[in-house]
Each structure stands twice: as C-alpha cells, then as structure tokens.
Scaffold this active site. Structure first.
Site, PDB file in Angstrom:
ATOM      1  N   HIS A 113       0.863  -1.191   0.000  1.00 21.75           N
ATOM      2  CA  HIS A 113       0.000   0.000   0.000  1.00 21.75           C
ATOM      3  C   HIS A 113       0.893   1.232   0.000  1.00 21.75           C
ATOM      4  CE1 HIS A 113      -3.804   2.087   1.880  1.00 21.75           C
ATOM      5  NE2 HIS A 113      -3.119   2.922   1.123  1.00 21.75           N
TER       6      HIS A 113
ATOM      7  N   HIS B 143       1.316   4.834  -2.395  1.00 15.97           N
ATOM      8  CA  HIS B 143       0.961   5.706  -3.527  1.00 15.97           C
ATOM      9  C   HIS B 143       2.266   6.331  -3.992  1.00 15.97           C
ATOM     10  CE1 HIS B 143      -3.369   5.535  -2.441  1.00 15.97           C
ATOM     11  NE2 HIS B 143      -2.861   5.340  -1.231  1.00 15.97           N
TER      12      HIS B 143
ATOM     13  N   GLU C 154     -11.193   3.640   6.033  1.00 21.78           N
ATOM     14  CA  GLU C 154     -10.132   4.520   6.550  1.00 21.78           C
ATOM     15  C   GLU C 154     -10.843   5.613   7.354  1.00 21.78           C
ATOM     16  OE1 GLU C 154      -8.024   6.745   3.541  1.00 21.78           O
ATOM     17  OE2 GLU C 154      -6.316   7.188   4.857  1.00 21.78           O
TER      18      GLU C 154
ATOM     19  N   ASP D  96       1.800   3.938   2.851  1.00 19.69           N
ATOM     20  CA  ASP D  96       0.778   4.800   2.262  1.00 19.69           C
ATOM     21  C   ASP D  96       1.397   5.961   1.470  1.00 19.69           C
ATOM     22  OD1 ASP D  96      -1.833   5.450   1.616  1.00 19.69           O
ATOM     23  OD2 ASP D  96      -2.414   6.120   3.616  1.00 19.69           O
ATOM     24  N   ASP D  97       1.781   7.026   2.161  1.00 19.69           N
ATOM     25  CA  ASP D  97       2.370   8.218   1.519  1.00 19.69           C
ATOM     26  C   ASP D  97       3.566   8.664   2.366  1.00 19.69           C
ATOM     27  OD1 ASP D  97       0.156   8.883  -0.570  1.00 19.69           O
ATOM     28  OD2 ASP D  97      -0.923   8.550   1.309  1.00 19.69           O
TER      29      ASP D  97
HETATM   30  N1  ADE Z   1      -4.469   8.851  -1.850  1.00 18.66           N
HETATM   31  C1  ADE Z   1      -3.224   8.875  -1.373  1.00 18.66           C
HETATM   32  N2  ADE Z   1      -3.215   8.469  -0.096  1.00 18.66           N
HETATM   33  C2  ADE Z   1      -4.500   8.203   0.249  1.00 18.66           C
HETATM   34  C3  ADE Z   1      -5.135   7.743   1.433  1.00 18.66           C
HETATM   35  N3  ADE Z   1      -4.469   7.510   2.561  1.00 18.66           N
HETATM   36  N4  ADE Z   1      -6.468   7.594   1.416  1.00 18.66           N
HETATM   37  C4  ADE Z   1      -7.158   7.845   0.303  1.00 18.66           C
HETATM   38  N5  ADE Z   1      -6.603   8.259  -0.826  1.00 18.66           N
HETATM   39  C5  ADE Z   1      -5.278   8.439  -0.861  1.00 18.66           C
HETATM   40 ZN    ZN Z   2      -3.697   4.816   0.575  1.00 15.53          ZN
END
Ligand code: ADE
Ligand code: ZN
Length: 337
Positions: A17, A19, A200, A278-279
């Site tokens: 997971h 992005h 989430e 995630d990010d």
């Molecule tokens: N796009 C990038 N990160 C995200 C996240 N945590 N939740 C939803 N969309 C995303």
């Molecule tokens: Zn995500």
C-alpha cells in the site's frame, strides 16, 4: 526494543500500500518544479514541510494533488519512482505493489503513457539491480465520477501487460464503492486484480460494499471494519488481507495516538493485517519507520513482527515461485537472527 529494531531493519518485507505520488519528497519536488518551471506555491522545503499538519484525509489530499502537479515528463516519473525504490531497497523491502493515480496526471494534460513509461522503467531498473519485484495498481479517484474512471480504464488497456490491478482512492466519505460498480466489473472481466480503500474514514458499510459490489481481494486500511463484528468474522473467514498504514493513520487523525492503533487487535482477531507506508513523504516514515513505530507503541513481539511480514508476502499479487522464494528468504532470516 533495541534487538527488535535491528531485527525489523533487516527483515525481508513487502509493501502493498504505497501511492507513488505520496513518496514525493519535498527536495525532489522543488528540484522538478525548477526543472519544469512550474510554480509550487511554497518558498522553501521547510515551508512546504510545515504545511504537512493534517487533521483529516482531505487536508492531506489537497496538498498531495498540488505536489504532483510538478510531474510532467517521463523522466520525472522515473526519478520519483527510482527515489522511492532506492529508499526501500535500503530497508530490505523485497517486493512492492505501487499505486498510481492516472487521473491526477491525465486531467492536467500529461499522457497516460508518459506516467506509466517512467514508473515502469524505474521498476525494471530496480528489479535488475536490487532484485526487488514490483507490480502496478492503477487507482481511480473516487471524488471524480464513474465516467472519468471508465475513460481511464479504457486508456489503460493499451498498457494492460504492465498493470496488475485496479484500486480506489482519494476522498472516501460521500463516495461509496458502489459508485464504481460498473468500472470494477469491467476490470474484473479483463482479469485485473481488485482492491479498494475502505474503512479509513468511511463506515463499515463501505467495506461491505467493497467486498459485495467491487469484489475486492484486499481492503486498503479497513480500520473501521472493527466496529462491525459480523464484518470482522467475514474478513477472517474469507481471509481478506488488510493493508494497514500506521503512521498514515496517526498523521490523518484516524487514530489519536499510536498506542490506540487497532493493529494488535487485528492480529488477535485473526485478521490478515500487513504494515505499509501509504504516503511516506507526507507521513513521516517508510516501511521500517512504520514497523518500528507500531512495535514500540503496541509492544509487538518478535512473533507479531514475523506474522506481519509473512502476511505481506502471502497477500501479495505474485506467482507461486516468487511467493515461495520470498517466504523462504523470510524463514531463513528468522532462523538465523
Ligand atoms: N491517496 C493517497 N493516499 C490516500 C489515502 N491515505 N487515502 C485515500 N486516498 C489516498
Ligand atoms: Zn492509501
């Protein structure tokens, strides 16, 4: 804890997971803004980092879309992906499944092929140099309508051989999975793997919809599934993996404190939880930082850590020989440490 730190750092891991646009570090963002002569709206790296104070998902998304607007050329997507892979190679990540948001680029006039060519070239270089296996999951932006997702899906078919799956991301509340029933049906018919962000910020009903209507094979996040015992039972009995992102949950205020993070409870309930970043450029950590933070906050044991890493390899969209090789690598590591 000290021993576990070293154990986590050397542990072979899978990231499921991530992005790729969320791995855009401010230093590289400034460099590409300059290279492409695109104004960024921040005076310095420090000022940009100061803006990373989020109280909910939408606060982050607003900055995330602004950040990706400096990505224009194939080389930009290459540099972004290459930087991420170099970092996780240093953290003993052995397999990655990258999300990318084509609409975040095509809606700005960047061609689909520019995006995927750059990302793909970096994946191939890392595979050759570091032995990291990788695959791509194209996400639809849920704040846009299904027609836009469908057009994106059709564009993607020219690159079918390089895309393993489809996913669903962006603003969750008010945009339930059912909004994308048709495009996911087409993706399944075309043989794509299917995943979706659910639970989430959104309610357990969105996790039900992701399973019943989109027929996803994994749930991204899934935190709020724990509010519904029947849903938990279903996720356990159907062995649906959850791609959990601890530092993201903290920074987006999905949890108020990592000590209250549901990961340990997920494991105790028999859910197939995995740890992911995630990010990472926005949330303060890549894979090892996520494992370390959650180990410390929840006092996870060495066995918990091994379970999480194993779950990652078991939930990955890879063929049997690669899965066996990675699980073997994990077993060997555990036996010798
Ligand atoms: N796009 C990038 N990160 C995200 C996240 N945590 N939740 C939803 N969309 C995303
Ligand atoms: Zn995500």
């Amino acid at each position: 804890m000290h021993d576990l730190r070293e154990f986590i750092e050397g542990l072979p891991k899978a990231e499921l997971h991530l992005h790729i646009e969320g791995s855009f570090e401010p230093e590289l963002m400034f460099e590409l803004a300059r290279r492409n002569a695109v104004p960024l709206g921040y005076a310095s790296v420090e000022q940009l980092r100061e803006a990373y104070a989020f109280s909910q998902l939408q606060d982050f998304l607003d900055i995330y879309y602004q950040g990706m607007s400096v990505l224009l050329e194939e080389q930009d997507f290459y540099d972004l992906t290459r930087a991420y892979l170099q970092r996780v190679h240093a953290q003993n990540v052995r397999h990655v499944e990258l999300f990318f948001d084509p609409q975040g680029h095509t809606d700005r006039g960047v061609a689909f092929t520019t995006v995927i060519d750059g990302i793909w070239r970096a994946l191939q270089d890392s595979q050759r140099e570091h032995g990291i296996s990788a695959c791509l999951i194209m996400c639809f932006l849920r704040h846009l309508d299904q027609n836009s997702a469908m057009r994106t899906f059709e564009q993607s078919l020219a690159h079918r051989d390089r895309i393993t799956g489809v996913g669903l991301d962006s603003s969750e509340i008010g945009h339930p999975p059912s909004k994308f029933a048709d495009v996911f049906a087409r993706a399944r018919e075309a043989g794509f793997r299917v995943v979706a962000h659910a639970g989430e910020e959104g309610p357990p009903a969105y996790v039900h919809e992701a399973l019943d209507i989109l027929r996803v094979q994994r749930i991204d996040h899934g935190n709020r599934a724990l509010e519904d015992p029947a849903l938990v039972e279903r996720l356990v009995s159907e062995a649906i993996p959850l791609t959990v992102c601890p530092l993201s949950n903290l920074r987006l205020c999905v949890v108020d404190d990592l000590r209250n993070h549901p990961l340990k409870q997920m494991l105790a309930l028999g859910l197939r939880a995995t740890v992911n970043s995630d990010d990472p450029a926005y949330f303060g950590g890549y894979m090892n930082e996520n494992y370390l933070a959650v180990q410390e906050a929840l006092e996870l044991t060495r066995e918990d850590i091994v379970t999480l890493a194993r779950n990652g390899f078991e939930a990955a969209f890879i063929d049997a020989p690669r899965r066996q090789a990675l699980l073997h690598e994990l077993d060997r590591y555990v036996a010798t440490q």
